[in-house]
Write a protein that holds these residues in place. Structure first.
Motif, PDB file in Angstrom:
ATOM      1  N   PHE A 253      88.972  57.305  29.593  1.00  0.00           N
ATOM      2  CA  PHE A 253      89.570  56.601  28.470  1.00  0.00           C
ATOM      3  C   PHE A 253      88.628  56.412  27.286  1.00  0.00           C
ATOM      4  N   VAL A 254      87.336  56.249  27.539  1.00  0.00           N
ATOM      5  CA  VAL A 254      86.396  56.017  26.444  1.00  0.00           C
ATOM      6  C   VAL A 254      85.722  57.313  26.019  1.00  0.00           C
ATOM      7  N   ALA A 255      85.135  58.028  26.975  1.00  0.00           N
ATOM      8  CA  ALA A 255      84.450  59.277  26.632  1.00  0.00           C
ATOM      9  C   ALA A 255      85.406  60.299  26.018  1.00  0.00           C
ATOM     10  N   SER A 256      86.696  60.229  26.407  1.00  0.00           N
ATOM     11  CA  SER A 256      87.685  61.164  25.873  1.00  0.00           C
ATOM     12  C   SER A 256      88.189  60.758  24.497  1.00  0.00           C
ATOM     13  N   GLY A 257      87.849  59.536  24.050  1.00  0.00           N
ATOM     14  CA  GLY A 257      88.268  59.079  22.732  1.00  0.00           C
ATOM     15  C   GLY A 257      89.603  58.367  22.695  1.00  0.00           C
ATOM     16  N   GLN A 258      90.222  58.123  23.848  1.00  0.00           N
ATOM     17  CA  GLN A 258      91.505  57.433  23.891  1.00  0.00           C
ATOM     18  C   GLN A 258      91.383  55.944  23.576  1.00  0.00           C
ATOM     19  N   MET A 259      90.202  55.375  23.786  1.00  0.00           N
ATOM     20  CA  MET A 259      90.017  53.935  23.629  1.00  0.00           C
ATOM     21  C   MET A 259      88.570  53.679  23.250  1.00  0.00           C
ATOM     22  N   SER A 260      88.346  52.677  22.420  1.00  0.00           N
ATOM     23  CA  SER A 260      86.975  52.338  22.059  1.00  0.00           C
ATOM     24  C   SER A 260      86.278  51.633  23.225  1.00  0.00           C
ATOM     25  N   THR A 263      87.018  47.793  23.218  1.00  0.00           N
ATOM     26  CA  THR A 263      88.311  47.402  23.788  1.00  0.00           C
ATOM     27  C   THR A 263      88.296  47.550  25.300  1.00  0.00           C
ATOM     28  N   PHE A 264      87.743  48.656  25.776  1.00  0.00           N
ATOM     29  CA  PHE A 264      87.682  48.919  27.214  1.00  0.00           C
ATOM     30  C   PHE A 264      86.920  47.811  27.933  1.00  0.00           C
ATOM     31  N   LEU A 265      85.739  47.472  27.452  1.00  0.00           N
ATOM     32  CA  LEU A 265      84.914  46.459  28.121  1.00  0.00           C
ATOM     33  C   LEU A 265      85.492  45.058  27.953  1.00  0.00           C
ATOM     34  N   ALA A 266      86.176  44.802  26.846  1.00  0.00           N
ATOM     35  CA  ALA A 266      86.833  43.503  26.683  1.00  0.00           C
ATOM     36  C   ALA A 266      87.918  43.325  27.729  1.00  0.00           C
ATOM     37  N   GLY A 267      88.726  44.360  27.929  1.00  0.00           N
ATOM     38  CA  GLY A 267      89.757  44.291  28.960  1.00  0.00           C
ATOM     39  C   GLY A 267      89.172  44.132  30.342  1.00  0.00           C
ATOM     40  N   TYR A 268      88.086  44.839  30.599  1.00  0.00           N
ATOM     41  CA  TYR A 268      87.435  44.731  31.903  1.00  0.00           C
ATOM     42  C   TYR A 268      86.864  43.332  32.118  1.00  0.00           C
ATOM     43  N   SER A 282      94.129  48.321  35.399  1.00  0.00           N
ATOM     44  CA  SER A 282      94.911  49.494  35.001  1.00  0.00           C
ATOM     45  C   SER A 282      96.088  49.114  34.117  1.00  0.00           C
ATOM     46  N   ALA A 283      96.691  47.925  34.328  1.00  0.00           N
ATOM     47  CA  ALA A 283      97.814  47.493  33.495  1.00  0.00           C
ATOM     48  C   ALA A 283      97.382  47.336  32.044  1.00  0.00           C
ATOM     49  N   PHE A 284      96.154  46.912  31.828  1.00  0.00           N
ATOM     50  CA  PHE A 284      95.610  46.811  30.468  1.00  0.00           C
ATOM     51  C   PHE A 284      95.490  48.200  29.851  1.00  0.00           C
ATOM     52  N   LEU A 285      94.951  49.142  30.609  1.00  0.00           N
ATOM     53  CA  LEU A 285      94.766  50.496  30.085  1.00  0.00           C
ATOM     54  C   LEU A 285      96.096  51.144  29.751  1.00  0.00           C
ATOM     55  N   GLY A 286      97.107  50.898  30.580  1.00  0.00           N
ATOM     56  CA  GLY A 286      98.414  51.490  30.325  1.00  0.00           C
ATOM     57  C   GLY A 286      99.188  50.789  29.235  1.00  0.00           C
ATOM     58  N   GLY A 287      98.952  49.494  29.040  1.00  0.00           N
ATOM     59  CA  GLY A 287      99.728  48.739  28.076  1.00  0.00           C
ATOM     60  C   GLY A 287      99.105  48.613  26.714  1.00  0.00           C
ATOM     61  N   ILE A 288      97.907  49.157  26.505  1.00  0.00           N
ATOM     62  CA  ILE A 288      97.181  48.937  25.256  1.00  0.00           C
ATOM     63  C   ILE A 288      97.896  49.565  24.067  1.00  0.00           C
TER      64      ILE A 288
END
Length: 392
Positions: A253-260, A263-268, A282-288
């Protein structure tokens, strides 16, 4: 098992409500979840004996996927078959999955909320959480020199070449090393006491394998199919539970550029403060992107492989527990998992969060709060966000 085998067992709706209550109060991560399950289903309700529960836990620890969720659905399965397993998983997962999806949708509607000091505080908190996980897992899974060596070598390789294919290759090599050097493993003298009678375990194994192959096919980036494939691969290849899923998902999600990374670490970080399984991240990643469908697909995809492996693995447990080479290989994989998480602690966790001496001080205080002062993680997470809002 036949329908008659469940005569006198709790109705499915009661199993759902029991696990829903646990899903609302089970803070503290996988180890705490196993304690909640033991108190509720071994001590209080006497669904199974201590030895049977120990074997269920041991099997789920050896399989890829979220161990505490796998234990929960196994308990539901032993009580009322597949419907009981579904009820147990849904009840335990639903609260945290809904909360994480709502958080993602909120960020999607208010993008500015994902910026500022509170995000910085959460990112620094995640550094402390992952450091604590590396420390605890290292003590449990790397008790001797050979296993520590495997962990360090895996970390060194992944810090040099951190692609997903190298992560898989490194864990396979760790398993081979464990088998070759015959890592010592404790073996229970108790006979298998879990009364499992799955009818077609190979069907589950075949379905798991076919879906894993399909998950590696190229798909349109950002689509629901791509999302499901990313999460399925993570759930299928992660040994060690919630924290270890971080590097796999970061790559997708991050290395591929789909998410900053922010944002990724905030959700985690927010996921740490939730009750129930950490895989609900995973619900965060899918619902962003503002999609309930994406959140649902992500949750189902990340939990599905571990569920299939439980149903396939329960009948094979007697083989695994009695063969030294198989147990030694799994011990090597577990040591490699520690190295995988150690590499992730540096990149992306440390590199994305720590940029100053003040950040290091913040991490040290958060780590001491968790490891020494034993402050509950669900208090440290919002506290870190608040402190970050005030000082950054």
């Amino acid at each position: 098992m036949t329908k008659d085998a469940y005569a006198g067992a709790l109705p499915t709706r009661h199993i759902f409500l029991l696990f829903l209550r646990l899903g609302l109060i089970s803070f503290g991560g996988p180890a705490a979840h196993l304690g909640f399950f033991h108190d509720e289903f071994v001590k209080r309700r006497r669904w199974l004996s201590d030895s049977a529960y120990g074997e269920v836990v041991a099997l789920c620890q050896l399989l890829p996927g979220p161990a505490s969720s796998q234990v929960g659905l196994t308990l539901g399965f032993l009580q009322r078959g597949y419907s009981g397993a579904a009820a147990a998983w849904l009840g335990f997962t639903l609260p945290s999955a809904l909360l994480m999806a709502l958080f993602a949708l909120g960020l999607g509607l208010w993008p500015g909320a994902g910026e500022g000091g509170w995000i910085t505080g959460l990112k620094l908190f995640v550094v402390a959480v992952v450091a604590q996980a590396v420390w605890q897992m290292g003590q449990n899974l790397c008790p001797d020199g050979p296993r520590r060596s495997i962990a360090v070598l895996v970390a060194a390789v992944l810090l040099t070449v951190g692609a997903t294919w190298m992560q898989i290759l490194a864990l396979l090599a760790a398993g081979v090393a464990g088998a070759v050097i015959k890592l010592p493993q404790k073996q229970s003298e108790d006979a298998l006491t879990v009364p499992v009678q799955t009818r077609r375990p190979m069907v589950f194994l075949v379905v798991f394998s076919v879906l894993l192959v399909l998950a590696f096919l190229p798909l349109s980036s950002g689509s629901l199919g791509w999302l499901g494939a990313e999460l399925y691969r993570a759930g299928a290849l992660v040994f060690g539970g919630g924290h270890v899923v971080l590097p796999w998902l970061q790559e997708g999600f991050v290395a591929s550029g789909q998410m900053s990374a922010d944002t990724f670490l905030a959700g985690y970080g927010v996921a740490q403060a939730m009750p129930g399984p950490l895989f609900s991240f995973s619900a965060f990643l899918g619902g962003i992107e503002g999609s309930w469908a994406g959140a649902a697909v992500a949750v189902i995809a990340v939990f599905l492989p571990g569920t299939l492996l439980v149903f396939a693995g329960l009948p094979l447990w007697s083989y695994i527990r009695s063969h030294e080479v198989a147990r030694a290989a799994l011990a090597g994989v577990n040591a490699g998992v520690v190295g995988l998480l150690l590499a992730a602690l540096y990149d992306p966790v440390w590199t994305s969060a720590v940029h100053s001496a003040g950040g290091i001080a913040f991490v040290l205080l958060a780590w001491v709060s968790l490891a020494v002062w034993r402050v509950p993680v669900w208090l440290v997470a919002p506290g870190s966000a608040l402190v970050g809002l005030l000082i950054f």
